[in-house]
Write an enzyme that holds these catalytic residues in place. Structure first.
Site, PDB file in Angstrom:
ATOM      1  N   ASP A  78       4.676  -7.372 -10.638  1.00  0.00           N
ATOM      2  CA  ASP A  78       3.891  -7.259  -9.292  1.00  0.00           C
ATOM      3  C   ASP A  78       3.535  -6.138  -8.063  1.00  0.00           C
ATOM      4  O   ASP A  78       4.497  -5.546  -7.933  1.00  0.00           O
ATOM      5  CB  ASP A  78       3.648  -8.537  -8.004  1.00  0.00           C
ATOM      6  CG  ASP A  78       2.414  -8.696  -7.459  1.00  0.00           C
ATOM      7  OD1 ASP A  78       1.135  -8.838  -8.076  1.00  0.00           O
ATOM      8  OD2 ASP A  78       2.801  -9.022  -6.376  1.00  0.00           O
ATOM      9  N   GLU A  80       1.802  -4.539 -13.618  1.00  0.00           N
ATOM     10  CA  GLU A  80       0.344  -5.040 -13.247  1.00  0.00           C
ATOM     11  C   GLU A  80      -0.427  -3.445 -12.460  1.00  0.00           C
ATOM     12  O   GLU A  80       0.209  -3.686 -11.036  1.00  0.00           O
ATOM     13  CB  GLU A  80       0.784  -6.009 -12.215  1.00  0.00           C
ATOM     14  CG  GLU A  80      -0.624  -6.938 -11.572  1.00  0.00           C
ATOM     15  CD  GLU A  80      -0.975  -6.059 -10.375  1.00  0.00           C
ATOM     16  OE1 GLU A  80      -2.092  -6.458  -9.941  1.00  0.00           O
ATOM     17  OE2 GLU A  80       0.229  -5.752  -9.816  1.00  0.00           O
TER      18      GLU A  80
HETATM   19  C1  OTU Z   1      -0.879  -8.101  -7.005  1.00  0.00           C
HETATM   20  O1  OTU Z   1      -2.086  -7.219  -6.594  1.00  0.00           O
HETATM   21  C2  OTU Z   1      -1.715  -9.111  -7.398  1.00  0.00           C
HETATM   22  O2  OTU Z   1      -2.055  -9.043  -8.651  1.00  0.00           O
HETATM   23  C3  OTU Z   1      -2.487  -9.815  -5.712  1.00  0.00           C
HETATM   24  O3  OTU Z   1      -2.870 -11.395  -5.620  1.00  0.00           O
HETATM   25  C4  OTU Z   1      -1.703 -10.269  -4.776  1.00  0.00           C
HETATM   26  O4  OTU Z   1      -2.653 -10.132  -3.515  1.00  0.00           O
HETATM   27  C5  OTU Z   1      -1.758  -8.568  -4.188  1.00  0.00           C
HETATM   28  O5  OTU Z   1      -0.608  -7.728  -5.860  1.00  0.00           O
HETATM   29  C6  OTU Z   1       0.089  -8.439  -3.377  1.00  0.00           C
HETATM   30  O6  OTU Z   1       1.565  -9.478  -4.192  1.00  0.00           O
HETATM   31  O7  OTU Z   1      -4.226  -5.346  -4.177  1.00  0.00           O
HETATM   32  O8  OTU Z   1      -6.412  -7.445  -5.140  1.00  0.00           O
HETATM   33  O9  OTU Z   1      -2.532  -1.658  -7.721  1.00  0.00           O
HETATM   34  O10 OTU Z   1      -4.598  -4.122  -6.717  1.00  0.00           O
HETATM   35  O11 OTU Z   1      -1.413  -4.847  -7.165  1.00  0.00           O
HETATM   36  C7  OTU Z   1      -4.951  -7.010  -6.075  1.00  0.00           C
HETATM   37  C8  OTU Z   1      -2.601  -2.324  -6.932  1.00  0.00           C
HETATM   38  C9  OTU Z   1      -4.262  -6.370  -5.484  1.00  0.00           C
HETATM   39  C10 OTU Z   1      -3.114  -3.636  -6.857  1.00  0.00           C
HETATM   40  C11 OTU Z   1      -2.573  -4.942  -7.112  1.00  0.00           C
HETATM   41  C12 OTU Z   1      -2.910  -6.152  -5.820  1.00  0.00           C
END
Ligand code: OTU
Length: 629
Positions: free
Chosen positions: A281, A323
């Site tokens: 993540d 991700e």
């Molecule tokens: C990720 O996404 C997860 O998929 C999210 O569900 C979480 O809220 C977040 O991390 C925190 O754990 O900002 O709107 O790449 O776009 O990592 C989603 C940069 C997020 C971000 C991404 C993040």
């Protein structure tokens, strides 16, 4: 310091210690292969610190112990993966993703769904965060309070391990999140850090006053501006702590090698429960340096490679999925066999929606042409939408070549998908609109964004077209479970206080029972989408050309058409052509004249004559087996 310098923690010394400690031979073989790399990464990350290489020795010892405890069935899987390292590139791969509570009530409910997963042909199941996390808002579980305990409302760690084994027997790899950029503020480490317990003070980034936070925030980006401005939040005692996302998600301080060691321990623990893919993540944020954006710094890559090297020693069958929802140059920078072997493909996802809105396939076509290739031994995870918002992460410089200006184009797309533009078919909801920067993202289920909710005549076709692209560009296609029966937005999140402030809940509905009940009824959108989509799934499984990643863009010479060839054996290929316009278009005979005229429509099973050109229906998509001449 380099690895050649003799010292108490150089490679040969650590290997020697493993030998004299009587370590397992298979483990020693892994260490011989991967320790030199891990050592070098440690020197680069932590070489300046007195305790840096001491930590390396303890990480290796951790890996050794973890290998000793690794269940026999998982070691067998490690060997199997080792003998067919491209297993995840097969045309038979199909991913599904769901929330455990929303889709099935709990882990036992997920187990009950295995027959359905098999019916769909899933080989990969991503269960959304299922660990212990704070009551109320926990960012859907992305604030983890313990990596070793399952959220009691869902089940237990023993049940998770048993489920992993059941899934594996059904040919399905379990995927869970490794949320390693941050923990929840209730995690034991967080509590200890705030209390100043020795050994934990440096687990997070805590500052006594605004001096450093102000300095960092001059160059960092706001990720969840609805929650708090900037990258820091204030503690009860007045100090400031780094929190990129929600105020209760505190970023770990990876400049401290003790944090690396602690998280490596959690990672190996999960690996030994039978998890086969870890979704890494928020990879872009894991390393910070003053004066930079604190995103995708070189050390972020070194850290991922170091975790990867630890895994190769102690649980070599696992994969990392990156991700990174960022600029496409940055997205690919995480993808390599030594770092993350698979990655979300946010560019293809976003540009599929972009093409549907503009009825112009050029940006997507250009991305397939120049941004699709990947290093050997890696793959994209192609998806239509995720549990998160859609961010318009295309490269401005690419768009400029087509005369498209990034900023106003993103504005148009946001307006279009939240239903503000004239004549839009979409029913999305804005997410994290930032009036200061004009930045915004979009949420909504596939069916609602594509026009089914609005009753648009092209809605069902667009759902099929978007999936047909995700299913045919290669890599691992990933289905958001429930979208196969055209589930709609669920606006009830507004009534639940812990969700009301986060519009992503609109597209995370509870299992749409009624639509599942309609899935065999051709008089319903659910039934029509399900039968068309499952036909595509069936064809993909039986079409070797659709596996792997090789793709040759095909210029159809019509603006609304996205087209490409997936090469196969002895001159055969699959031609994929999708029309994003609201009316039919022709690909003419001259354009197709490089192909033999006899072709086969893989979706309908009917022969096709290319000699007179072909017609693509409004929002139509075709998968044709062709032969190049
Ligand atoms: C990720 O996404 C997860 O998929 C999210 O569900 C979480 O809220 C977040 O991390 C925190 O754990 O900002 O709107 O790449 O776009 O990592 C989603 C940069 C997020 C971000 C991404 C993040």
């Amino acid at each position: 310091m380099t690895q050649l310098n003799p010292g108490p923690h150089d490679v040969s010394r650590i290997l020697g210690d493993l030998n004299s400690a009587g370590a397992d031979r298979e483990f020693i073989a892994h260490a011989e292969l991967h320790l030199p790399r891990l050592h070098e990464l440690f020197v680069r990350l932590y070489g300046e610190r007195a305790d840096g290489l001491e930590r390396l020795a303890s990480v290796v010892d951790l890996a050794r112990r973890s290998w000793t405890e690794r269940p026999r069935a998982l070691k067998a899987l490690d060997r199997e993966r080792d003998s067919s390292p491209d297993w995840f590139e097969s045309e038979r791969m199909l991913g599904g993703v769901c929330y455990v509570d929303r889709y099935a009530g709990g882990l036992s409910g997920i187990r009950d769904q295995i027959p359905y997963f098999r019916e769909l042909g899933l080989t990969y199941l991503h269960l959304m965060p299922l660990f212990e996390s704070p009551e109320g808002n926990s960012d859907g579980g992305y604030a983890v309070s313990s990596y070793r305990r399952v959220n009691p409302a869902l089940g237990t760690m023993e049940e998770l391990a048993a489920l992993a084994a059941d899934l594996r027997r059904a040919g399905i790899s379990l995927v869970v999140d490794f949320i390693f950029n941050h923990t929840s503020n209730e995690h034991e480490w967080a509590q200890k850090a705030v209390a100043g317990e020795p050994g934990y003070e440096d687990f997070y980034l805590i500052y006594p006053d605004r001096e450093m936070p102000d300095a960092f925030e001059r160059t960092t980006r706001e990720i969840f501006p609805d929650d708090h401005a900037g990258s820091f939040v204030q503690l009860d005692d007045g100090r400031w702590i780094w929190a990129t996302f929600y105020h209760f998600q505190w970023d770990l301080n990876y400049a401290n090698p003790a944090v690396f060691e602690a998280m490596a321990g959690e990672m190996l623990f999960l690996a030994n429960q039978g998890v086969e893919i870890l979704r890494m993540d928020a990879v872009a944020f894991i390393w910070k340096r003053l004066g930079t954006t604190c995103e995708s710094l070189p050390e972020a890559h070194l850290l991922l490679q170091a975790f990867n090297a630890v895994l190769r020693m102690a649980a070599p069958g696992l994969l990392f999925k990156s991700e990174a929802i960022v600029h496409p140059d940055e997205v690919v920078s995480y993808i390599s066999p030594d770092e993350c072997q698979i990655s979300y493909n946010p560019l293809q996802m976003a540009l599929t929606w972009e093409a549907l809105a503009t009825r112009d396939g050029r940006l997507l076509q250009q991305a397939l042409e120049r941004r699709h290739a990947l290093p050997e031994g890696t793959a994209w995870v192609n998806y239509v939408r995720s549990h998160d918002d859609i961010g318009w992460t295309f490269a401005d410089e690419d768009a400029a070549e087509l005369g498209i200006e990034g900023y106003p184009h993103r504005r148009f797309l946001n307006d279009f998908y939240v239903g503000r533009a004239e004549g839009t078919f979409a029913r999305g909801v804005p997410f994290q609109e930032n009036p200061r920067t004009g930045d915004a993202r979009v949420t909504g289920t596939t069916a609602s964004l594509a026009g089914i909710e609005a009753g648009d005549a092209g809605g069902e076709d667009r759902v099929i077209l978007a999936h047909a692209l995700a299913l045919s560009t290669g890599g691992i296609p990933l289905l958001y479970l429930g979208d196969e029966v055209a589930q709609l937005n669920d606006y009830s999140y507004g009534e639940r206080p812990e969700e009301a402030g986060d519009s992503r809940w609109v597209h995370r509905p509870f299992r749409p029972e009624q639509r599942y009940a309609q899935r065999t009824d051709a008089d319903t959108p659910a039934g029509r989408v399900f039968s068309r989509l499952t036909r595509l799934l069936e064809v993909r499984r039986a079409t070797p050309e659709l596996g792997g990643n090789e793709l040759v863009a095909f210029d159809a010479r019509v603006r609304p058409v996205v087209a490409f060839l997936r090469p196969g054996e002895s001159g055969f290929a699959v031609l994929v052509a999708a029309n994003v316009a609201d009316s039919a278009v022709e690909i003419d005979a001259l354009t197709l004249s490089g192909l033999a005229p006899e072709a086969l429509d893989l979706i309908t099973g009917a022969p096709v004559w290319l000699g007179a050109g072909i017609t693509l229906a409004a929002h139509g998509v075709r998968w044709l087996r062709v032969r190049t001449r």
